[in-house]
Design a protein around this motif. Structure first.
Motif, mmCIF file in Angstrom:
data_model
loop_
_atom_site.group_PDB
_atom_site.id
_atom_site.type_symbol
_atom_site.label_atom_id
_atom_site.label_comp_id
_atom_site.label_asym_id
_atom_site.label_seq_id
_atom_site.Cartn_x
_atom_site.Cartn_y
_atom_site.Cartn_z
ATOM 1 N N TYR A 159 0.834 -1.211 0.000
ATOM 2 C CA TYR A 159 0.000 0.000 0.000
ATOM 3 C C TYR A 159 0.868 1.261 0.000
ATOM 4 N N ILE A 202 0.448 3.173 8.999
ATOM 5 C CA ILE A 202 -1.007 3.300 8.848
ATOM 6 C C ILE A 202 -1.412 4.777 8.895
ATOM 7 N N GLY A 203 -0.832 5.523 9.836
ATOM 8 C CA GLY A 203 -1.136 6.947 9.917
ATOM 9 C C GLY A 203 -0.699 7.698 8.664
ATOM 10 N N CYS A 205 -0.219 6.461 5.642
ATOM 11 C CA CYS A 205 -1.039 6.052 4.491
ATOM 12 C C CYS A 205 -2.432 6.684 4.551
ATOM 13 N N ALA A 206 -2.983 6.811 5.772
ATOM 14 C CA ALA A 206 -4.285 7.464 5.920
ATOM 15 C C ALA A 206 -4.204 8.920 5.470
ATOM 16 N N THR A 209 -3.763 8.966 1.628
ATOM 17 C CA THR A 209 -5.020 8.606 0.965
ATOM 18 C C THR A 209 -6.013 9.763 1.011
ATOM 19 N N ALA A 210 -6.071 10.449 2.162
ATOM 20 C CA ALA A 210 -6.981 11.588 2.284
ATOM 21 C C ALA A 210 -6.589 12.702 1.315
#
Length: 227
Positions: A159, A202-203, A205-206, A209-210
């Motif tokens: 990802y 994860i943070g 990628c979030a 993505t946003a």
């Protein structure tokens, strides 16, 4: 890409599990931070001017995933370099997510090479935050450095690679930094560092993505205004 990875890579080096004659853990003194040790050991194993990814994959066996991902992600912290390394990182991540224990690189990626002198320069180029992380890295067993953890790592890396490939303002650095911390934990068998890396990844990628979602939404709105 033309088979050569010319960009300077921000790198490092670990004497743990890098091969039969390079497996001595020398601790974490000032001159031996994990990333610096990794780079030094890779350069010592390959004395030629260039080092191919295929040679590294063969030489380091079941440690090759973590090593290659770490070395390929480090340049992603440099402006404009992330997309160059996204495809090989994506392939490695998917293979790891599918449960492979050693990487199988396509020929066009295996032939890509890194300048040995660039590797040696990279040890001192890590960001100050990454150097801080290195002080706390040491072998620690746990679920995140287990076969299940390796699969989670692989899909997260895949990802991250997509975030590196897709263009977006400020979307490369945060996921790449988290993935580097995660890869550092994997190479050093450090469950705690890997867990922190997973959280940061994860943070990051979030966030990426946003941003990409917002860019797409603005693009669609702009097309609506034009037509």
């Amino acid at each position: 890409m033309d088979g050569n990875i010319e960009a300077p890579i921000v790198a490092a080096s670990s004497t743990r599990d890098l091969g039969p004659d390079l497996g001595h853990d020398q601790g974490h003194d000032a001159a031996g931070a994990p990333i610096s040790r990794i780079v030094a050991e890779v350069a010592a194993r390959f004395p030629n001017e260039r080092i191919s990814l295929g040679d590294m994959a063969l030489a380091f066996g079941d440690r090759a995933f973590g090593l290659l991902i770490l070395l390929l992600l480090l340049p992603s912290l440099l402006p404009g370099m992330a997309s160059v390394f996204g495809t090989p990182v994506l392939i490695l991540g998917v293979q790891m997510g599918l449960g492979r224990s050693v990487p199988k690189l396509p020929g066009f990626i295996a032939r890509q090479s890194i300048k040995r002198e660039d590797l040696l320069r990279l040890a001192g180029s890590s960001s100050k935050w990454l150097r801080k992380v290195e002080h706390f890295v040491k072998p620690r067993p746990g679920v995140f450095v287990s076969p299940l953890g390796d699969r989670v790592f692989g899909w997260l890396i895949a990802y991250v690679a997509l975030m590196l490939i897709l263009p977006g303002p400020g979307t490369n650095g945060p996921p790449a930094f988290g993935a580097i911390v995660m890869a550092l934990g994997l190479v050093e068998h450090d469950n705690r560092t890997t867990a922190w890396g997973i959280g940061l990844t994860i943070g990051g990628c979030a966030f990426a993505t946003a941003v990409l979602g917002m860019v797409c939404w603005l693009g669609i709105k702009a097309l609506g205004w034009m037509f």
